[in-house]
Write a protein that holds these residues in place. Structure first.
Motif, PDB file in Angstrom:
ATOM      1  N   UNK A  19      29.303 -21.518 -20.507  1.00 11.00           N
ATOM      2  CA  UNK A  19      29.539 -21.622 -21.764  1.00 11.00           C
ATOM      3  C   UNK A  19      28.933 -22.399 -22.744  1.00 11.00           C
ATOM      4  N   UNK A  20      28.847 -22.454 -23.974  1.00  8.02           N
ATOM      5  CA  UNK A  20      28.087 -23.328 -24.813  1.00  8.02           C
ATOM      6  C   UNK A  20      28.563 -24.215 -25.542  1.00  8.02           C
ATOM      7  N   UNK A  21      27.848 -25.140 -26.500  1.00  4.70           N
ATOM      8  CA  UNK A  21      28.299 -26.107 -27.109  1.00  4.70           C
ATOM      9  C   UNK A  21      28.114 -25.941 -28.783  1.00  4.70           C
ATOM     10  N   UNK A  22      29.091 -25.939 -29.381  1.00  2.00           N
ATOM     11  CA  UNK A  22      29.043 -25.768 -31.069  1.00  2.00           C
ATOM     12  C   UNK A  22      29.380 -26.979 -31.773  1.00  2.00           C
ATOM     13  N   UNK A  23      28.454 -27.137 -32.677  1.00  2.00           N
ATOM     14  CA  UNK A  23      28.887 -28.122 -33.709  1.00  2.00           C
ATOM     15  C   UNK A  23      29.183 -27.681 -35.071  1.00  2.00           C
ATOM     16  N   UNK A  24      30.323 -27.890 -35.502  1.00  2.00           N
ATOM     17  CA  UNK A  24      30.727 -27.276 -36.946  1.00  2.00           C
ATOM     18  C   UNK A  24      30.708 -28.303 -38.086  1.00  2.00           C
ATOM     19  N   UNK A  25      29.690 -28.349 -38.754  1.00  2.00           N
ATOM     20  CA  UNK A  25      29.618 -29.502 -39.943  1.00  2.00           C
ATOM     21  C   UNK A  25      30.510 -28.945 -41.173  1.00  2.00           C
ATOM     22  N   UNK A  71      23.311 -32.382 -28.838  1.00  2.00           N
ATOM     23  CA  UNK A  71      24.147 -31.722 -27.968  1.00  2.00           C
ATOM     24  C   UNK A  71      24.468 -30.266 -28.022  1.00  2.00           C
ATOM     25  N   UNK A  72      24.564 -29.737 -29.434  1.00  2.00           N
ATOM     26  CA  UNK A  72      24.999 -28.393 -29.679  1.00  2.00           C
ATOM     27  C   UNK A  72      23.872 -27.546 -29.444  1.00  2.00           C
ATOM     28  N   UNK A  73      24.418 -26.117 -28.918  1.00  2.00           N
ATOM     29  CA  UNK A  73      23.818 -25.092 -28.500  1.00  2.00           C
ATOM     30  C   UNK A  73      23.507 -24.302 -29.803  1.00  2.00           C
ATOM     31  N   UNK A  74      24.597 -24.607 -30.994  1.00  2.00           N
ATOM     32  CA  UNK A  74      24.725 -23.883 -32.042  1.00  2.00           C
ATOM     33  C   UNK A  74      25.353 -24.594 -33.114  1.00  2.00           C
ATOM     34  N   UNK A 123      14.908 -29.166 -33.061  1.00  2.00           N
ATOM     35  CA  UNK A 123      16.100 -28.540 -32.773  1.00  2.00           C
ATOM     36  C   UNK A 123      15.867 -27.164 -32.343  1.00  2.00           C
ATOM     37  N   UNK A 124      14.649 -26.896 -31.812  1.00  2.00           N
ATOM     38  CA  UNK A 124      14.334 -25.543 -31.567  1.00  2.00           C
ATOM     39  C   UNK A 124      15.269 -25.327 -30.322  1.00  2.00           C
ATOM     40  N   UNK A 125      15.338 -23.864 -29.930  1.00  2.00           N
ATOM     41  CA  UNK A 125      16.317 -23.468 -28.952  1.00  2.00           C
ATOM     42  C   UNK A 125      17.895 -23.371 -29.330  1.00  2.00           C
ATOM     43  N   UNK A 183      29.437 -13.055 -32.050  1.00  2.00           N
ATOM     44  CA  UNK A 183      27.937 -12.790 -31.917  1.00  2.00           C
ATOM     45  C   UNK A 183      27.229 -13.861 -32.108  1.00  2.00           C
ATOM     46  N   UNK A 184      27.642 -15.277 -32.222  1.00  2.00           N
ATOM     47  CA  UNK A 184      27.008 -16.361 -32.376  1.00  2.00           C
ATOM     48  C   UNK A 184      25.893 -16.499 -31.517  1.00  2.00           C
ATOM     49  N   UNK A 185      25.733 -15.982 -30.297  1.00  2.00           N
ATOM     50  CA  UNK A 185      24.740 -16.238 -29.396  1.00  2.00           C
ATOM     51  C   UNK A 185      23.930 -15.002 -29.011  1.00  2.00           C
ATOM     52  N   UNK A 186      24.460 -13.987 -29.724  1.00  2.00           N
ATOM     53  CA  UNK A 186      23.680 -12.638 -29.384  1.00  2.00           C
ATOM     54  C   UNK A 186      23.278 -12.026 -30.568  1.00  2.00           C
ATOM     55  N   UNK A 187      24.003 -12.143 -31.852  1.00  2.00           N
ATOM     56  CA  UNK A 187      23.181 -11.365 -32.821  1.00  2.00           C
ATOM     57  C   UNK A 187      21.777 -11.783 -33.126  1.00  2.00           C
ATOM     58  N   UNK A 188      21.090 -10.915 -33.758  1.00  2.00           N
ATOM     59  CA  UNK A 188      19.715 -11.156 -34.052  1.00  2.00           C
ATOM     60  C   UNK A 188      19.554 -12.138 -35.237  1.00  2.00           C
ATOM     61  N   UNK A 189      18.756 -13.043 -35.080  1.00  2.00           N
ATOM     62  CA  UNK A 189      18.379 -14.065 -36.144  1.00  2.00           C
ATOM     63  C   UNK A 189      17.752 -13.529 -37.186  1.00  2.00           C
TER      64      UNK A 189
END
Ligand SMILES: Cc1cc2nc3c(=O)[nH]c(=O)nc-3n(C[C@H](O)[C@H](O)[C@H](O)COP(=O)(O)OP(=O)(O)OC[C@H]3O[C@@H](n4cnc5c(N)ncnc54)[C@H](O)[C@@H]3O)c2cc1C
Length: 278
Positions: A1-7, A91-94, A143-145, A219-225
């Motif tokens: 599972x991943x880490x998400x930062x919401x600003x 820390x965040x992945x997204x 912040x790449x990746x 789709x946050x980790x799968x949709x095309x950028x």
């Protein structure tokens, strides 16, 4: 599972924009992700860049913000709240920027977060500079990746933000944030989630909005950028000007998107092109 930062940048906790932030937290946590929120109004974030950002100024006689920013970042003497936000980004992945469109941009408090947190040595001025090389930016950087997405609410109609709409195309309105702020330090940027004509909405519209946003969060980790061209992926010449033959048939900021008509070596996602160029 991943880490998400919401600003999050909205002054009213009962607002639609805040409800979308709450919904994102619930949805992502239910999926098993870890979520942190930087609630800028709630936490009393200061939007004002200045001397208090540096605990031991290098040149206290005259403030040159970028120079002090770089010196403080290198020395570990940035204000604690700036360092804390940088740690959350690392820390965040997204990262999701959650805000209402105010005067075709972010609310000032979020702009101030960017100015203060995206320090020299952290978000810009990274990597080797010299000759034809302009550092690690636009697809590469600290912040790449990571993935990034804007969640924005707005009063305007969708047509007003269409390709020929009077407000300018939404991609152009958001260009400074999506390309200039998020892609610059290396994040892959997903298309924005947008709620138009907010003044026409009522509570009865919420279920439809929530369903649409859930789809995007799924789709946050799968949709095309957005296929922004990477600076160091071979698309640009030594002056950082797009090479002849690329962007044909397009105009404005759209020339900086990889296109199906590009020569094969450029028709790949930025990370794949960069990996080959290294
Ligand atoms: C200074 C300023 C500048 C602006 N500049 C622009 C601009 O450049 N371009 C542009 O297009 N617009 C602009 N606007 C409009 C702005 O973008 C909208 O006012 C904003 O997006 C509305 O978001 P909100 O969260 O404040 O909505 P709110 O006012 O909180 O809610 C809007 C509606 O959503 C409904 N709603 C549905 N479900 C919910 C729920 N679960 N929780 C809460 N409410 C719900 C509410 O009933 C309400 O009627 C500007 C506004 C301001 C104040």
């Amino acid at each position: 599972m991943s880490k998400v930062l919401i600003v999050h940048a909205h002054p009213e906790p009962k607002s639609l924009t805040s409800a979308l932030k709450d919904f994102a937290v619930e949805t992502l946590e239910a999926q098993g992700h870890e979520v942190q929120v930087s609630d800028l109004y709630g936490e009393g974030w200061s939007a004002v860049a200045g001397w208090p950002d540096f605990r031991q100024p290098a040149h206290p006689d005259r403030l040159t913000y970028a120079a002090e920013s770089g010196a403080a970042f290198a020395a570990g003497s940035q204000a604690a709240e700036i360092e804390a936000e940088q740690q959350k980004l690392l820390w965040a992945d997204a990262v999701v920027l959650n805000f209402p469109l105010w005067w075709f941009s972010t609310p000032a408090i979020l702009k101030g977060w960017i100015e203060r947190v995206f320090a020299l040595g952290f978000a810009y001025g990274v990597g080797a500079h010299g000759g034809e090389r302009w550092g690690d930016r636009y697809g590469e950087g600290v912040l790449s990746g990571r993935r990034a997405m804007i969640m924005v609410t707005m009063g305007g109609h969708e047509a007003h933000y269409s390709a020929r709409g009077v407000n300018g195309a939404l991609d152009d309105v958001l260009w400074p944030i999506q390309h200039g702020v998020l892609f610059y330090p290396g994040m892959e940027v997903l298309p924005p989630f947008v709620v138009y004509q907010t003044h026409r909405l009522t509570e009865a519209d919420w279920p439809e909005i929530a369903v649409a946003y859930r789809r995007r969060l799924d789709g946050l980790f799968t949709d095309a950028p957005i296929p922004f061209r990477s600076q160091n992926g071979g698309h640009y010449d030594g002056r950082q000007v797009l090479k002849p033959g690329l962007g044909a048939g397009e105009a404005g900021t759209r020339i900086h998107l990889a296109q199906p008509g590009d020569p094969a070596e450029f028709a790949e996602p930025p990370q794949a092109v960069l990996a080959k160029a290294r």
